[in-house]
Write a protein that holds these residues in place. Structure first.
Motif, short mmCIF file in Angstrom:
data_model
loop_
_atom_site.label_atom_id
_atom_site.label_comp_id
_atom_site.label_asym_id
_atom_site.label_seq_id
_atom_site.Cartn_x
_atom_site.Cartn_y
_atom_site.Cartn_z
N MET A 573 0.75 -1.22 -0.06
CA MET A 573 0.11 0.11 -0.07
C MET A 573 0.89 1.52 0.04
N ILE A 574 0.52 2.40 -0.56
CA ILE A 574 1.35 3.41 -0.71
C ILE A 574 0.60 4.71 0.00
N PHE A 575 1.14 5.42 0.86
CA PHE A 575 0.94 6.71 1.42
C PHE A 575 0.97 7.62 0.41
N PRO A 576 -0.07 8.71 0.72
CA PRO A 576 -0.14 9.68 -0.40
C PRO A 576 1.02 10.72 0.01
N LYS A 577 1.47 11.44 -0.87
CA LYS A 577 2.35 12.47 -0.84
C LYS A 577 1.58 13.88 -0.93
N GLY A 578 1.21 14.30 0.03
CA GLY A 578 0.42 15.55 0.11
C GLY A 578 -0.91 15.00 0.13
N LYS A 579 -1.74 15.43 -0.84
CA LYS A 579 -3.21 15.19 -0.75
C LYS A 579 -3.48 13.78 -1.55
N LEU A 580 -4.20 13.11 -1.00
CA LEU A 580 -4.49 11.79 -1.60
C LEU A 580 -5.77 12.01 -2.45
N TRP A 592 -3.18 3.63 -4.86
CA TRP A 592 -2.64 3.32 -3.51
C TRP A 592 -2.25 1.91 -3.17
N PHE A 593 -2.48 0.91 -4.24
CA PHE A 593 -1.89 -0.29 -3.88
C PHE A 593 -1.32 -0.81 -5.23
N GLY A 594 -0.21 -1.48 -5.24
CA GLY A 594 0.45 -2.04 -6.18
C GLY A 594 1.37 -3.08 -5.96
N GLU A 595 2.29 -3.71 -6.70
CA GLU A 595 3.23 -4.76 -6.68
C GLU A 595 4.65 -4.17 -6.91
N VAL A 596 5.49 -4.60 -5.98
CA VAL A 596 7.03 -3.97 -5.96
C VAL A 596 7.73 -4.92 -7.26
N VAL A 597 8.21 -4.02 -8.17
CA VAL A 597 9.08 -4.59 -9.08
C VAL A 597 10.51 -4.21 -9.26
N ASP A 598 10.94 -3.47 -8.15
CA ASP A 598 12.19 -3.17 -8.22
C ASP A 598 12.64 -2.39 -6.97
N ASP A 604 14.78 4.34 -3.19
CA ASP A 604 13.25 4.35 -3.71
C ASP A 604 12.82 3.03 -4.03
N ILE A 605 11.41 2.72 -3.89
CA ILE A 605 10.81 1.58 -4.24
C ILE A 605 9.97 1.89 -5.59
N MET A 606 10.20 0.74 -6.61
CA MET A 606 9.47 0.99 -7.72
C MET A 606 8.40 0.15 -7.70
N VAL A 607 6.95 0.80 -7.76
CA VAL A 607 5.71 -0.08 -7.54
C VAL A 607 5.00 0.10 -8.97
N ARG A 608 4.52 -1.20 -9.37
CA ARG A 608 3.52 -1.24 -10.47
C ARG A 608 2.08 -1.01 -10.09
N LEU A 609 1.42 0.16 -10.62
CA LEU A 609 0.11 0.44 -10.44
C LEU A 609 -1.09 -0.04 -11.40
N GLY A 610 -2.03 0.07 -11.11
CA GLY A 610 -3.06 -0.16 -12.11
C GLY A 610 -3.31 -1.52 -12.80
N LEU A 611 -2.96 -2.44 -11.75
CA LEU A 611 -3.10 -3.81 -12.54
C LEU A 611 -4.50 -4.52 -12.66
N GLU A 612 -5.31 -3.39 -12.08
CA GLU A 612 -6.86 -3.89 -12.03
C GLU A 612 -7.61 -3.20 -13.18
N PHE A 617 1.20 0.97 -14.95
CA PHE A 617 2.24 1.68 -15.09
C PHE A 617 2.98 1.70 -13.68
N ASP A 618 4.47 2.07 -14.06
CA ASP A 618 5.35 2.23 -12.86
C ASP A 618 5.57 3.46 -12.33
N VAL A 619 5.83 3.43 -10.90
CA VAL A 619 6.05 4.55 -10.41
C VAL A 619 7.29 4.28 -9.33
N LYS A 620 8.27 5.51 -9.16
CA LYS A 620 9.10 5.37 -8.19
C LYS A 620 8.68 6.01 -6.82
#
Length: 698
Positions: A573-580, A592-598, A604-612, A617-620
């Protein structure tokens, strides 16, 4: 040490069309008991001592393994390692591997790619059959001495070879088979059904859960063309050893290679419990009452029609879900009603339940990735799949692709007598009463992986040239890992849980495995509170900013506490940065939920979002914003089994830690100078020309 590992895909040297997976090796120290030894094959020349040790004590002699075949009723085989060829080795992102167990350096798999061979389960002719070929009994062509009869002159006739109803063997080349589809990218296929056990789901965009049990409604077609939803799917049985089926082909090939079973099976009892594992194209039979009380889609009950047919549809009607976490764990901590443990058809088809598809990839990945990368952790030999895009599959793998080049490594990887690829042939719904029968069975795989080694080099390797590093020692670390120098333990007042905290945490940049030295880049003001014997950090922990200081020191001075480890494949799960975002969603899916891919070298943790969602897409993300809620190393836990009691305990733990940490002396510089055997103090800082000093990301 065995040269094979559990879940390896192997072929027999005597006949490379006989394929199975390693179930057990002789070097396992605490093996699980194996049931149904009567279905275990042995070779006619196998030493008596080897067979006796296995069948009486359940132990394997050195150099022997157990190979499990595709379906449970196909049984297994006690076989020498020298009689096997390694076809593929199962790896997923996050696995730790070596090029040889004696090699000091290990690495982490960061990307996988797979090619597979497929065989259609059904065809138009099989679907429209007006009568079904009966299952046939088997009598072995080999007479060998069994472990029970060694002391006497009696020799048992072992069971294992099929005879036709005219009491003559059927030629292998006369058995009809479906065309094979080869060189298929695993990214183009997916599990054939929507839901299965252990899948993660998201409900009402706020709750994450893991499926524990699935209840299905099964529809079958009878030989007269009528179609019925059976009253009780669990009363369906699967006949086996049917001429033309993979099981029938397998047992003939085993006999020809000199393998036999330990026990005879009655001709009239060639049925296996389907055990809830249903798929379109599957042959089944049941009791007439199960049909009479069913729901008829086409036609009506006819007592003169045999109660056997093929499965044409499997519909999920009930799910049992263990809810793991929700958005109420994130700011602004709004309470969300917990869903029921059992979801019925209304919830399943409401559009509010989404399966988390871990095999989906972003169009533009941020990290290291193979061209045809594939992340699904469970695509394997024997799995039933569909093409993600049927139209695209026809263009890519259809009749026009018959002459595609087939590599030598896959030329004999499918158990078909002609070793030719006929391409994918779509079964139109118009020929199957509107049902989609385009389900295929995985008959072989070939995996390629990308590995990031301890020295930070990245290479592409064939999976069969690597060995899993199953038992790393407590000092093994890898680039991107978070480590600490020391952690003090503090007992928390009224809580039974013990906590430890540390103020010296860093990120591993580089490891010299031979010298057992590591380069670590330190956080400036970390304050991390961890469960001593658990896997989770407390919510008031933080890493803070990462400094530029890089130290070189022995790995024995570092501790990779389990709560500091974030592994590839973890769900977080991902805490928001500023406003959620108000809904917890972005334009491409839940954010707010994803899989760790790196795990990156800058912490930093690279997380893959939007799998549903339609697109991933990937975010750091900074490590302080990531909370692991499900890991392959441990079963995911639910905080919501008993809200009131658990909430009280958690509050006590956090408050106790706050009280204890308030009395800690201000963080002092830690002297990490180490004297080697020559009494020369090792420098705290890395030389300016060190290649990892300015490397911030993976």
């Amino acid at each position: 040490m065995s040269r094979f590992f559990a879940e390896d895909t192997v072929a027999f040297r005597d006949d490379s069309a006989i394929i199975g997976t390693i179930e057990r090796t002789w070097s396992e120290t605490e093996p699980e008991p194996i049931e149904d030894l009567d279905r275990c094959y042995v070779h006619k020349s196998q030493p008596w001592e080897v067979r006796a040790k296995w069948f009486t004590e359940g132990l394997l002699s050195p150099g022997y393994v157990i190979v499990e075949f595709m379906r449970p009723y196909d049984g297994s085989c006690l076989i020498s390692e020298d009689s096997l060829l390694l076809i593929d080795r199962a790896f997923v992102a996050g696995d730790v591997v070596k090029k040889g167990l004696s090699n000091p350096q290990s690495g982490t798999i960061i990307s996988t790619s797979m090619l597979c061979s497929l065989q259609p389960v059904c065809s138009e002719s099989k679907y429209n059959a007006t009568q079904y070929i009966p299952a046939e009994g088997h009598i072995s062509s080999h007479t060998i001495e069994t472990w029970k009869s060694r002391a006497t002159d009696d020799r048992d006739l072992l069971h294992g070879f099929p005879k036709s109803r005219y009491n003559r063997p059927i030629s292998l080349h006369n058995v009809p088979t479906s065309p094979s589809v080869r060189q298929v990218s695993a990214q183009d296929v997916t599990y054939w059904n929507n839901y299965r056990e252990e899948d993660f789901v998201i409900f009402r965009k706020s709750w994450i859960g893991q499926i524990e049990e699935v209840e299905h409604e099964v529809t079958i077609r009878l030989s007269n063309g009528s179609v019925v939803v059976v009253q009780d799917a669990y009363e369906l049985e699967e006949p086996y050893w049917i001429p033309g089926s993979p099981s029938y082909e397998l047992v003939k090939r085993l006999d020809r290679a000199g393998y036999c079973r330990q026990k005879y099976e009655d001709y009239g009892n060639l049925l296996a419990d389907a055990d809830g594992d249903f798929y379109p194209g599957q042959r089944v039979q049941t009791k007439k009452g199960n049909l009479r009380c069913g729901r008829w889609v086409f036609g009506a009950y006819d007592p003169t029609v045999a109660p056997q047919g093929i499965v044409v549809d499997v519909r999920c009607v009930k799910l049992q879900v263990r809810w793991v976490d929700s958005t109420q764990s994130l700011p602004p901590y709004t309470e969300v009603e917990i869903p029921p443990a059992f979801l019925g058809l209304d919830e399943i088809e409401s559009g509010e339940l989404q399966r988390y598809d871990r095999s989906k990839l972003p169009k533009i990945p941020l990290g290291e990735q193979l061209p045809d990368a594939f992340y699904s952790p469970d695509l394997c030999f024997g799995l039933h799949v569909r093409f993600r895009d049927l139209g695209a599959a026809i263009l890519k793998y259809g009749q026009a692709s018959v002459h595609q080049e087939v590599s030598d490594s896959t030329a004999n990887d499918v158990n078909y007598p002609n070793n030719e690829s006929n391409g994918f042939r779509r079964i139109p719904r118009t020929a199957t009463q509107g049902f989609d029968m385009n389900v295929l069975r995985v008959t072989s795989t070939k995996t390629t992986v990308k590995v990031r080694w301890q020295d930070c080099s990245v290479t592409e390797e064939s999976a069969i040239h690597l060995q899993p590093y199953l038992e790393p020692d407590e000092h093994d670390i890898w680039p991107g890992d978070k480590v600490c120098l020391q952690a003090e333990e503090v007992q928390t007042g009224n809580s039974i849980e013990r906590l430890c905290y540390t103020h010296k945490v860093g990120v591993v940049q580089y490891v010299d495995a031979a010298a057992r030295m590591a380069h670590v880049r330190w956080y400036l003001e970390p304050h991390v509170c961890m469960e001593v014997e658990g896997l989770y950090q407390e919510y008031n922990s933080k890493y803070g900013p990462l400094g530029n200081e890089i130290s070189r020191l022995p790995i024995y001075d570092l501790a990779a506490h389990p709560t500091l480890v974030t592994a590839l494949g973890d769900l977080a799960m991902i805490f928001p940065k500023g406003k959620l975002e108000d809904s917890g969603e972005s334009s491409t899916g839940i954010s707010w939920f994803g899989e760790v891919v790196d795990t990156c070298l800058d912490g930093d943790i690279m997380v893959r979002l939007g799998l549903e969602a339609p697109e991933a897409f990937d975010v750091k993300i900074h490590a302080d914003r990531v909370i692991v809620i499900a890991s392959d190393d441990a079963e995911s836990e639910s905080w919501y089994t008993d809200d009131e009691e658990h909430g009280s305990d958690k509050s006590e733990i956090v408050n106790s830690f706050a009280d204890a940490s308030s009395h800690v002396e201000p963080d002092q510089p830690i002297d990490i100078g180490i004297e080697d055997e020559g009494d020369d103090e090792m420098s705290d800082n890395v030389d300016q020309d060190d290649p990892t000093e300015n490397e911030d990301t993976a």
